[in-house]
Scaffold this motif. Structure first.
Motif, PDB file in Angstrom:
ATOM      1  N   GLU A 282       4.397  -2.713  -5.244  1.00 46.68           N
ATOM      2  CA  GLU A 282       5.067  -3.077  -3.995  1.00 46.68           C
ATOM      3  C   GLU A 282       4.061  -3.582  -2.964  1.00 46.68           C
ATOM      4  O   GLU A 282       2.867  -3.323  -3.042  1.00 46.68           O
ATOM      5  CB  GLU A 282       5.848  -1.888  -3.449  1.00 46.68           C
ATOM      6  CG  GLU A 282       6.998  -1.465  -4.341  1.00 46.68           C
ATOM      7  CD  GLU A 282       7.947  -0.516  -3.635  1.00 46.68           C
ATOM      8  OE1 GLU A 282       7.932  -0.471  -2.391  1.00 46.68           O
ATOM      9  OE2 GLU A 282       8.707   0.186  -4.326  1.00 46.68           O
ATOM     10  N   ALA A 283       4.599  -4.308  -1.984  1.00 45.43           N
ATOM     11  CA  ALA A 283       3.756  -4.908  -0.952  1.00 45.43           C
ATOM     12  C   ALA A 283       3.281  -3.860   0.049  1.00 45.43           C
ATOM     13  O   ALA A 283       3.967  -2.871   0.323  1.00 45.43           O
ATOM     14  CB  ALA A 283       4.527  -6.005  -0.222  1.00 45.43           C
ATOM     15  N   VAL A 284       2.093  -4.097   0.607  1.00 46.77           N
ATOM     16  CA  VAL A 284       1.543  -3.197   1.605  1.00 46.77           C
ATOM     17  C   VAL A 284       0.643  -3.988   2.549  1.00 46.77           C
ATOM     18  O   VAL A 284       0.059  -5.010   2.154  1.00 46.77           O
ATOM     19  CB  VAL A 284       0.734  -2.054   0.938  1.00 46.77           C
ATOM     20  CG1 VAL A 284      -0.533  -2.598   0.283  1.00 46.77           C
ATOM     21  CG2 VAL A 284       0.385  -0.960   1.933  1.00 46.77           C
ATOM     22  N   VAL A 285       0.563  -3.543   3.792  1.00 45.57           N
ATOM     23  CA  VAL A 285      -0.369  -4.098   4.769  1.00 45.57           C
ATOM     24  C   VAL A 285      -1.221  -2.947   5.283  1.00 45.57           C
ATOM     25  O   VAL A 285      -0.701  -1.942   5.768  1.00 45.57           O
ATOM     26  CB  VAL A 285       0.366  -4.763   5.947  1.00 45.57           C
ATOM     27  CG1 VAL A 285      -0.642  -5.281   6.975  1.00 45.57           C
ATOM     28  CG2 VAL A 285       1.240  -5.907   5.458  1.00 45.57           C
ATOM     29  N   LEU A 286      -2.533  -3.072   5.153  1.00 44.75           N
ATOM     30  CA  LEU A 286      -3.450  -2.030   5.606  1.00 44.75           C
ATOM     31  C   LEU A 286      -4.372  -2.551   6.700  1.00 44.75           C
ATOM     32  O   LEU A 286      -4.899  -3.656   6.599  1.00 44.75           O
ATOM     33  CB  LEU A 286      -4.308  -1.523   4.442  1.00 44.75           C
ATOM     34  CG  LEU A 286      -3.639  -0.649   3.389  1.00 44.75           C
ATOM     35  CD1 LEU A 286      -4.647  -0.294   2.290  1.00 44.75           C
ATOM     36  CD2 LEU A 286      -3.075   0.625   3.999  1.00 44.75           C
TER      37      LEU A 286
ATOM     38  N   LEU B 209     -14.650  -0.045   2.335  1.00 39.61           N
ATOM     39  CA  LEU B 209     -13.461  -0.288   3.137  1.00 39.61           C
ATOM     40  C   LEU B 209     -12.659   1.003   3.293  1.00 39.61           C
ATOM     41  O   LEU B 209     -12.450   1.737   2.327  1.00 39.61           O
ATOM     42  CB  LEU B 209     -12.570  -1.354   2.480  1.00 39.61           C
ATOM     43  CG  LEU B 209     -13.221  -2.682   2.099  1.00 39.61           C
ATOM     44  CD1 LEU B 209     -12.168  -3.633   1.543  1.00 39.61           C
ATOM     45  CD2 LEU B 209     -13.931  -3.313   3.279  1.00 39.61           C
ATOM     46  N   TYR B 210     -12.212   1.260   4.521  1.00 34.51           N
ATOM     47  CA  TYR B 210     -11.347   2.404   4.804  1.00 34.51           C
ATOM     48  C   TYR B 210     -10.024   1.859   5.328  1.00 34.51           C
ATOM     49  O   TYR B 210     -10.002   1.032   6.258  1.00 34.51           O
ATOM     50  CB  TYR B 210     -11.995   3.329   5.838  1.00 34.51           C
ATOM     51  CG  TYR B 210     -13.273   3.969   5.336  1.00 34.51           C
ATOM     52  CD1 TYR B 210     -13.245   5.194   4.669  1.00 34.51           C
ATOM     53  CD2 TYR B 210     -14.501   3.328   5.489  1.00 34.51           C
ATOM     54  CE1 TYR B 210     -14.419   5.762   4.183  1.00 34.51           C
ATOM     55  CE2 TYR B 210     -15.672   3.896   5.009  1.00 34.51           C
ATOM     56  CZ  TYR B 210     -15.624   5.117   4.359  1.00 34.51           C
ATOM     57  OH  TYR B 210     -16.780   5.670   3.879  1.00 34.51           O
ATOM     58  N   GLY B 211      -8.915   2.299   4.724  1.00 33.02           N
ATOM     59  CA  GLY B 211      -7.627   1.709   5.043  1.00 33.02           C
ATOM     60  C   GLY B 211      -6.667   2.654   5.747  1.00 33.02           C
ATOM     61  O   GLY B 211      -6.660   3.867   5.498  1.00 33.02           O
TER      62      GLY B 211
END
Length: 204
Positions: free
Chosen positions: A43-47, A61-63
């Motif tokens: 599924e799509a995600v924005v971080l 990287l820390y999300g």
């Protein structure tokens, strides 16, 4: 420096998420609270991403799903003795608004619930964060949002449109899909909720 990733979840572990962005898999470290709120694989995600670099580990990287969490993560590391691991641990037990309340009450017990944060470090966090806005929304020491000092943050709908465009959806269609999703899901819908709803409408 990477500040944002929009893609699809490939897999998660106890500490990391692997995000596919245009065919490239990005390893992003996340706290337990963030990992528990991520969508399912595929599924799509924005971080929101905080990029850090060290000579021993290189780039890391820390999300975060929320801008407030990312800003609080950065602020916590301004405290002597608080590194990325401890900052994530604090945010796992105290989201930004709750952290602001704990600071206002000098509640060392609440801060000390975080894994790896002892009484002395908890006290230092309380002292050094006193009076500082916590999170991008500027939660004050009383736990309420302070007056914004700069431009308003980008809305969830705007972020969702940008995320869909990053996945190859035309701008006009992306805006229409997000508008429909916002009406169906309500004003409290997150960026990820809007993106997933838009992709479902497209049949992806």
């Amino acid at each position: 420096m990477i500040g944002r990733l929009a893609g699809r979840i490939l897999e998660t572990t106890e500490e990391e998420a692997l995000i596919d962005v245009g065919g490239v898999g990005w390893v992003v470290r996340c706290g337990a609270r963030t990992l528990s709120r991520l969508p399912a694989a595929g599924e799509a995600v924005v971080l929101r991403v905080e990029t850090q670099w060290s000579e021993s580990a290189g780039p890391r990287l820390y999300g975060f799903l929320d801008a407030d969490d990312r800003a609080a993560f950065v602020l916590l590391q301004s405290v002597q003795g608080v590194g990325p691991k401890a900052a994530l641990a604090v945010l796992d037990v105290l989201p930004p608004a709750a952290l602001a309340e704990a600071v206002a009450r000098d509640d060392k017990v609440q801060v000390g619930r975080a894994s790896g944060v002892g009484p002395k470090l908890a006290q230092r966090i309380l002292v050094e964060l006193k009076g500082k806005p916590i999170g991008s929304a500027g939660f004050s020491a009383a736990g309420t949002a302070a007056a914004p000092a700069g431009p308003s943050p980008v809305s969830a709908a705007g972020e969702a449109v940008a995320a869909l465009m990053g996945l190859g959806v035309a701008e006009t269609q992306a805006r229409r899909l997000v508008e429909q999703a916002a009406v169906a899901l309500g004003a409290e819908a997150s960026v990820s909720d809007l993106v997933r709803a838009g992709l479902r409408e497209m049949g992806r």
